[in-house]
Design an enzyme around this catalytic site. Structure first.
Site, PDB file in Angstrom:
ATOM      1  N   LYS A 230       0.859  -1.189   0.000  1.00  0.00           N
ATOM      2  CA  LYS A 230       0.000   0.000   0.000  1.00  0.00           C
ATOM      3  C   LYS A 230       0.886   1.227   0.000  1.00  0.00           C
ATOM      4  CE  LYS A 230      -4.473   0.878   0.418  1.00  0.00           C
ATOM      5  NZ  LYS A 230      -5.541  -0.076   0.077  1.00  0.00           N
TER       6      LYS A 230
HETATM    7  N1  GLU Z   1      -7.138   0.112  -3.233  1.00  0.00           N
HETATM    8  C1  GLU Z   1      -7.922  -1.053  -3.499  1.00  0.00           C
HETATM    9  C2  GLU Z   1      -7.986  -1.943  -2.284  1.00  0.00           C
HETATM   10  O1  GLU Z   1      -7.827  -1.503  -1.176  1.00  0.00           O
HETATM   11  C3  GLU Z   1      -7.495  -1.766  -4.763  1.00  0.00           C
HETATM   12  C4  GLU Z   1      -6.092  -2.283  -4.765  1.00  0.00           C
HETATM   13  C5  GLU Z   1      -5.641  -2.827  -6.121  1.00  0.00           C
HETATM   14  O2  GLU Z   1      -6.434  -2.917  -7.018  1.00  0.00           O
HETATM   15  O3  GLU Z   1      -4.441  -3.123  -6.224  1.00  0.00           O
HETATM   16  O4  GLU Z   1      -8.276  -3.104  -2.380  1.00  0.00           O
END
Ligand code: GLU
Length: 421
Positions: A107
């Site tokens: 993240k």
């Molecule tokens: N930000 C989204 C999540 O928390 C998508 C992450 C992604 O598609 O890599 O799942």
């Protein structure tokens, strides 16, 4: 514990420890999984429109890559901290594992209030942050995606920045791109569509018809608005929604399409000033404790806490956001016999279609929308079934069941690979 501390990472650790105990996981593996593989912090200087230079702080955390390249979104928010990004990265590891896509978890985030920035400032911030984290991201090592306050445009800027440095267009460096830039059909709606599939699955298990189901949705961004829209189309009555501007309530059902349209042109794309027929304003607390069958918290972490958990009336909570329920609050909900479809399953639709997008970008071969949506449905329905069945068999809640499946998959990969060297 997590309710009394401000640490979201402690909350994530507590969930991991619960699952590890049930799995009788050895201490060494638990130790490895408790530590992110890499934490990266960068200064992000930006020349503002008035010529001043402001320096923001950005992070990218890779939690675990045992099952594949790290994957996870990037958020721009004033509350971003390394603690939060570590928790969100860990949750991505479990999310990818519970739906069995070949990724680890990561993240990123920049601590910034984007409402104060012009579009050009956000573009410069995005490009500089991208260069900051470029040493650790890559199409086969760590693939970013949108999250809170980032979208397909942001992903396009990231893709372009990396491509300029590499000297060749590298579509597969990010997912959540626009369709014109090699994005996947259905990706924008995917998280909300996954929330909808999960909601329909649990309603089916509990013998409840969608057209006899009332819903409250906290958050009206990409996840909340699409969840509300698709559940409404399935026959549910959406009686309350909220965003940063407050809550909106109509016991006969809100005009969701009209509200989505309103946000397209409103200031900061919020519902501020929305005035529908018979729509009442309510507070965020009133939304969370509204008299509905299903509550979809689709905003930020730690919304359902010891303070309001006892007042939650919904029997079903489908976590559109990451980490909206604290462990302490969850114990209260469990005692009251509530069902919580946990975040790592409930909002996994986004990363599942991110995986499809990545595959399409690598192959330069694009699917039609039906193919994307039917594959998403298959993954969600199967994953839901696995979690539900384990929860029944072990007489545990769905979070524990989802975590057991996820942690077990990651632990197995880790064991088979062994610890380098
Ligand atoms: N930000 C989204 C999540 O928390 C998508 C992450 C992604 O598609 O890599 O799942």
């Amino acid at each position: 514990m997590a309710d009394n501390s401000n640490s979201v990472f402690e909350m994530a650790l507590e969930q991991l420890h619960d699952a590890a105990k049930r799995l009788e996981l050895d201490q060494s593996t638990l130790n490895v999984l408790s530590h992110p593989e890499r934490e990266y912090t960068v200064a992000v200087p930006v020349v503002m429109d008035d010529g001043r230079i402001e320096v923001f702080t950005g992070h990218r955390v890779q939690h675990n890559s045992a099952r594949g390249p790290c994957k996870g979104g990037i958020r721009f928010h004033h509350d971003v901290s390394i603690d939060e990004v570590k928790a969100l990265a860990m949750w991505m590891t479990w999310k990818c594992a519970v739906v069995n896509i070949p990724y680890g978890g990561a993240k990123g985030g920049v601590q910034v209030d984007v409402t104060n920035l012009s579009k050009e400032e956000i573009r410069r911030l995005t490009r500089r942050y991208t260069v900051g984290i470029m040493p650790i991201i890559g199409p086969h090592s760590d693939i970013p995606a949108p999250d809170v306050n980032t979208n397909s445009e942001t992903m396009g800027w990231i893709m372009d920045t990396v491509s300029m440095f590499r000297g060749s267009t590298t579509l597969e460096i990010v997912t959540g791109k626009s369709i014109d830039l090699g994005g996947s059909l259905g990706r924008r709606e995917a998280t909300g569509r996954g929330v909808m599939f999960n909601t329909l699955e649990i309603l089916k298990r509990l013998g409840k018809a969608p057209d006899h189901t009332s819903v409250a949705v906290q958050g009206f961004g990409n996840v909340g608005s699409v969840s509300a829209d698709l559940l409404h189309r399935e026959g549910c009555k959406i009686i309350a929604v909220s965003d940063v501007s407050g809550g909106y309530y109509n016991e006969n059902g809100l005009p969701i399409q009209e509200m989505i349209k309103y946000c397209e042109t409103s200031k900061n794309h919020t519902l501020e000033g929305f005035d529908g027929n018979d729509t009442q304003k309510i507070s965020n607390e009133e939304l969370l404790t509204a008299n509905v069958d299903v509550l979809v918290p689709a905003a930020l972490e730690k919304q359902i806490t010891v303070k309001n958990a006892k007042d939650v009336k919904a029997d079903i909570i489908v976590e559109g956001a990451n980490g909206p329920t604290t462990p302490e609050a969850e114990r209260i909900l469990r005692k009251k016999g509530k069902y919580v479809v946990p975040d790592i399953l409930a909002n996994s639709g986004g990363v599942v279609v991110s995986y499809f997008e990545w595959v399409q970008s690598i192959q330069s071969f694009f699917w039609d929308e039906d193919e994307v949506n039917s594959n998403l449905k298959r993954v969600i329905v199967n994953s839901f079934k696995a979690v539900w069945d384990l929860a029944e068999r072990e007489e545990i809640d769905m979070r524990n069941a989802a975590m057991m499946i996820a942690v077990n998959r990651v632990a197995k990969a880790l064991k088979e690979r062994g610890i380098f060297p």
